[in-house]
Write a protein that holds these residues in place. Sequence first.
Motif, PDB file in Angstrom:
ATOM      1  N   ILE A  70       0.866  -1.175   0.000  1.00  0.00           N
ATOM      2  CA  ILE A  70       0.000   0.000   0.000  1.00  0.00           C
ATOM      3  C   ILE A  70       0.902   1.224   0.000  1.00  0.00           C
ATOM      4  O   ILE A  70       1.773   1.375   0.861  1.00  0.00           O
ATOM      5  N   LYS A  71       0.709   2.053  -1.002  1.00  0.00           N
ATOM      6  CA  LYS A  71       1.494   3.286  -1.138  1.00  0.00           C
ATOM      7  C   LYS A  71       0.940   4.358  -0.195  1.00  0.00           C
ATOM      8  O   LYS A  71      -0.242   4.318   0.152  1.00  0.00           O
ATOM      9  N   PRO A  72       1.762   5.333   0.190  1.00  0.00           N
ATOM     10  CA  PRO A  72       1.274   6.418   1.053  1.00  0.00           C
ATOM     11  C   PRO A  72       0.081   7.173   0.447  1.00  0.00           C
ATOM     12  O   PRO A  72      -0.702   7.764   1.176  1.00  0.00           O
ATOM     13  N   VAL A  76      -3.008   0.582  -4.054  1.00  0.00           N
ATOM     14  CA  VAL A  76      -2.406  -0.740  -3.900  1.00  0.00           C
ATOM     15  C   VAL A  76      -1.507  -1.019  -5.093  1.00  0.00           C
ATOM     16  O   VAL A  76      -1.869  -0.756  -6.241  1.00  0.00           O
ATOM     17  N   ALA A  77      -0.326  -1.564  -4.808  1.00  0.00           N
ATOM     18  CA  ALA A  77       0.613  -1.950  -5.862  1.00  0.00           C
ATOM     19  C   ALA A  77       1.093  -3.375  -5.611  1.00  0.00           C
ATOM     20  O   ALA A  77       1.035  -3.881  -4.495  1.00  0.00           O
ATOM     21  N   ASP A  78       1.568  -4.003  -6.650  1.00  0.00           N
ATOM     22  CA  ASP A  78       2.258  -5.298  -6.574  1.00  0.00           C
ATOM     23  C   ASP A  78       1.469  -6.398  -5.880  1.00  0.00           C
ATOM     24  O   ASP A  78       2.013  -7.100  -5.031  1.00  0.00           O
ATOM     25  N   VAL A 103      -8.758   1.054  -2.161  1.00  0.00           N
ATOM     26  CA  VAL A 103      -8.153   2.346  -1.848  1.00  0.00           C
ATOM     27  C   VAL A 103      -8.159   2.521  -0.329  1.00  0.00           C
ATOM     28  O   VAL A 103      -9.176   2.307   0.327  1.00  0.00           O
ATOM     29  N   PHE A 104      -7.007   2.881   0.204  1.00  0.00           N
ATOM     30  CA  PHE A 104      -6.826   3.084   1.637  1.00  0.00           C
ATOM     31  C   PHE A 104      -6.636   4.571   1.927  1.00  0.00           C
ATOM     32  O   PHE A 104      -6.276   5.334   1.025  1.00  0.00           O
ATOM     33  N   PRO A 105      -6.837   4.985   3.183  1.00  0.00           N
ATOM     34  CA  PRO A 105      -6.575   6.388   3.535  1.00  0.00           C
ATOM     35  C   PRO A 105      -5.109   6.745   3.278  1.00  0.00           C
ATOM     36  O   PRO A 105      -4.219   5.907   3.441  1.00  0.00           O
ATOM     37  N   LYS A 106      -4.873   7.992   2.896  1.00  0.00           N
ATOM     38  CA  LYS A 106      -3.504   8.460   2.643  1.00  0.00           C
ATOM     39  C   LYS A 106      -2.768   8.690   3.960  1.00  0.00           C
ATOM     40  O   LYS A 106      -3.387   8.917   4.993  1.00  0.00           O
ATOM     41  N   TRP A 107      -1.432   8.610   3.899  1.00  0.00           N
ATOM     42  CA  TRP A 107      -0.591   8.935   5.043  1.00  0.00           C
ATOM     43  C   TRP A 107       0.749   9.428   4.547  1.00  0.00           C
ATOM     44  O   TRP A 107       1.069   9.288   3.367  1.00  0.00           O
ATOM     45  N   GLY A 109       4.640   8.821   4.735  1.00  0.00           N
ATOM     46  CA  GLY A 109       5.570   7.778   5.163  1.00  0.00           C
ATOM     47  C   GLY A 109       5.894   6.838   4.024  1.00  0.00           C
ATOM     48  O   GLY A 109       5.747   7.164   2.848  1.00  0.00           O
ATOM     49  N   GLU A 110       6.315   5.647   4.412  1.00  0.00           N
ATOM     50  CA  GLU A 110       6.776   4.627   3.473  1.00  0.00           C
ATOM     51  C   GLU A 110       5.631   3.717   3.032  1.00  0.00           C
ATOM     52  O   GLU A 110       4.584   3.672   3.671  1.00  0.00           O
ATOM     53  N   ASP A 111       5.892   2.944   1.961  1.00  0.00           N
ATOM     54  CA  ASP A 111       4.960   1.892   1.559  1.00  0.00           C
ATOM     55  C   ASP A 111       4.804   0.909   2.713  1.00  0.00           C
ATOM     56  O   ASP A 111       5.738   0.704   3.496  1.00  0.00           O
ATOM     57  N   VAL A 112       3.635   0.290   2.792  1.00  0.00           N
ATOM     58  CA  VAL A 112       3.380  -0.714   3.814  1.00  0.00           C
ATOM     59  C   VAL A 112       3.010  -2.019   3.116  1.00  0.00           C
ATOM     60  O   VAL A 112       2.122  -2.037   2.265  1.00  0.00           O
ATOM     61  N   ALA A 113       3.699  -3.094   3.468  1.00  0.00           N
ATOM     62  CA  ALA A 113       3.381  -4.415   2.931  1.00  0.00           C
ATOM     63  C   ALA A 113       2.355  -5.066   3.853  1.00  0.00           C
ATOM     64  O   ALA A 113       2.519  -5.070   5.073  1.00  0.00           O
TER      65      ALA A 113
END
Length: 124
Positions: A70-72, A76-78, A103-107, A109-113
């Motif tokens: 999940i990108k900031p 969603v990627a990969d 689609v997730f809320p924005k933040w 920071g870094e990508d989250v796996a």
Amino acid sequence: PDEGPKQLKPNGPKDPNKKDQTIGHSKGPDDDTVAKVVGDSTPAFQKCVEEELRRNPNFRGGRITVKINIKPSGIVADPAIDKTAIDAAPVGDCIKTKAKRMVFPKWDGEDVAVEFPLILSNGG
């Protein structure tokens, strides 16, 4: 029993008395948010299974684990599936396409796996 979503980023020991003020801001979506977004997408994942059953009535389904980044920005990627036979099949392509639509809320920071389980069944 379903374990629900699991974030793969490194986490230290949690102090139950200390509230984490950064959830949703710099560490990405919390487990409840991931569970809600994935839960909202369950009908789309089920459609993939129904399409596969129309193509292949002998499809057995089973439990898979879907891994996403999940990108900031909240996209969603990969997406990937832990079972190679499903990952490479049309049903896997469908599930990965539906996962990319979450689609997730924005933040900041870094990508989250994140990984989450899915049970692929005929719904019967």
